[in-house]
Scaffold this motif. Structure first.
Motif, PDB file in Angstrom:
ATOM      1  N   GLU A   1      -2.787  -4.808  -5.307  1.00  0.00           N
ATOM      2  CA  GLU A   1      -3.804  -4.325  -6.242  1.00  0.00           C
ATOM      3  C   GLU A   1      -4.750  -3.359  -5.535  1.00  0.00           C
ATOM      4  OE1 GLU A   1      -4.637  -7.359  -9.865  1.00  0.00           O
ATOM      5  OE2 GLU A   1      -5.656  -7.871  -7.986  1.00  0.00           O
ATOM      6  N   THR A   2      -5.682  -2.803  -6.307  1.00  0.00           N
ATOM      7  CA  THR A   2      -6.689  -1.925  -5.730  1.00  0.00           C
ATOM      8  C   THR A   2      -8.065  -2.571  -5.859  1.00  0.00           C
ATOM      9  OG1 THR A   2      -7.044  -0.765  -7.810  1.00  0.00           O
ATOM     10  CG2 THR A   2      -5.367   0.132  -6.332  1.00  0.00           C
ATOM     11  N   ALA A   3      -8.963  -2.142  -4.989  1.00  0.00           N
ATOM     12  CA  ALA A   3     -10.332  -2.661  -5.016  1.00  0.00           C
ATOM     13  C   ALA A   3     -11.291  -1.516  -4.734  1.00  0.00           C
ATOM     14  CB  ALA A   3     -10.513  -3.765  -3.975  1.00  0.00           C
TER      15      ALA A   3
ATOM     16  N   MET B   1      -9.794   0.864  -1.939  1.00  0.00           N
ATOM     17  CA  MET B   1      -8.729   0.252  -1.156  1.00  0.00           C
ATOM     18  C   MET B   1      -7.530   0.041  -2.082  1.00  0.00           C
ATOM     19  SD  MET B   1     -11.494  -2.467   0.223  1.00  0.00           S
ATOM     20  CE  MET B   1     -10.528  -3.293   1.447  1.00  0.00           C
ATOM     21  N   SER B   2      -6.409   0.620  -1.726  1.00  0.00           N
ATOM     22  CA  SER B   2      -5.225   0.504  -2.566  1.00  0.00           C
ATOM     23  C   SER B   2      -4.122  -0.267  -1.833  1.00  0.00           C
ATOM     24  CB  SER B   2      -4.726   1.890  -2.970  1.00  0.00           C
ATOM     25  OG  SER B   2      -4.346   2.615  -1.817  1.00  0.00           O
ATOM     26  N   SER B   3      -3.134  -0.693  -2.615  1.00  0.00           N
ATOM     27  CA  SER B   3      -1.990  -1.441  -2.058  1.00  0.00           C
ATOM     28  C   SER B   3      -2.468  -2.535  -1.110  1.00  0.00           C
ATOM     29  CB  SER B   3      -1.037  -0.494  -1.315  1.00  0.00           C
ATOM     30  OG  SER B   3      -0.582   0.527  -2.170  1.00  0.00           O
ATOM     31  N   LEU B   4      -3.365  -3.350  -1.616  1.00  0.00           N
ATOM     32  CA  LEU B   4      -3.999  -4.355  -0.777  1.00  0.00           C
ATOM     33  C   LEU B   4      -2.972  -5.274  -0.118  1.00  0.00           C
ATOM     34  CD1 LEU B   4      -7.076  -5.235  -2.992  1.00  0.00           C
ATOM     35  CD2 LEU B   4      -7.126  -4.186  -0.727  1.00  0.00           C
ATOM     36  N   GLU B   5      -3.293  -5.615   1.125  1.00  0.00           N
ATOM     37  CA  GLU B   5      -2.461  -6.536   1.897  1.00  0.00           C
ATOM     38  C   GLU B   5      -3.292  -7.761   2.251  1.00  0.00           C
ATOM     39  OE1 GLU B   5      -1.307  -4.267   5.286  1.00  0.00           O
ATOM     40  OE2 GLU B   5      -0.142  -2.808   4.116  1.00  0.00           O
TER      41      GLU B   5
END
Lengths: 113, 116
Positions: B17-19, B78-82
């Motif tokens: 997800e993105t934040a 922040m994209s493609s959260l890990e």
């Protein structure tokens, strides 16, 4: 590669005694040094700082000592109080003029009543 | 006195997800800094802005981007959260570093991001 090191993860002192927190750095070009106090779930709070042209700065119960030849600084708290219990971070101003800070790993200080 | 305001205080996101984290600096401060503090680690510098222009860049992943707006507030995207992005994210603001003093360098209370 850790440029700022706080080798003691924790420190426990008795109320009223002196607390000494230590910090070592690697780069002699660092020009400004700071100590921050941090409580859980809060941001770092500035305590005291020192410029590289000085070797001592005092503010109330807090004194910071800078030994440039040894690339070492220390924070003295005297007398220590239970409310001083927190994580203490040493930080240095990196090279350049952007205000970027480099932090040590932190030392958890516990002051026992 | 006004402090550095960060929102939200807590954020839970799923992987990929993105934040978006927001930072409102102290009034009249012209420089904003972002730091990331992982569990049991020291704060690591990510990026800074002076007068809406990027002024320095640290260990910020390419999946992250940030900007400072005309009202001086800043956002960290922040994209493609890990899972490894789970951390406390601090914002700080100051007047432009003059090399001889703190110039009001103040940290916000942070945003705790948890990626599940």
């Amino acid at each position: 590669d850790q440029q700022v090191k706080q080798n003691s993860p924790s420190l426990s002192v008795q109320e009223g005694r002196i607390s000494i927190l230590n910090c070592d750095y690697t780069n002699s070009m660092f020009d400004y040094f700071l100590w921050y106090k941090k409580y859980p779930a809060e941001g770092p709070t500035f305590l005291i700082s020192i410029s590289s042209i000085k070797d001592k700065n005092e503010d109330g119960r807090f004194t910071v000592f800078l030994n440039k030849s040894a690339k070492h600084l220390s924070l003295h708290i005297v007398p220590s109080q239970p409310g001083d219990s927190a994580v203490y971070f040493c930080a240095v101003h990196g090279s350049g003029n952007t205000g970027k800070l480099i932090f040590g790993q932190g030392t958890t200080l516990q002051v026992k009543p | 006195a006004a402090g550095v305001i960060q929102s939200p205080r807590h954020l839970i996101k799923e992987k990929r997800e993105t934040a978006t984290l927001k930072c409102y600096p102290i009034p009249r401060h012209d420089t904003v800094y972002w730091y990331q503090q992982g569990p049991g680690q020291d704060p690591q510098f990510l990026i800074s802005f002076y007068e809406k222009m990027q002024s320095d860049k640290g260990s910020i992943p390419d999946r992250f981007s940030a900007q400072q707006f005309s009202d001086y507030h800043s956002e960290l995207n922040m994209s493609s959260l890990e899972l490894g992005d789970s951390a406390l994210y601090f914002c700080a603001s100051s007047l432009r570093w003059q090399g001889s003093g703190l110039w009001g360098y103040t940290f916000g209370s942070g945003t705790r991001l948890t990626v599940v």
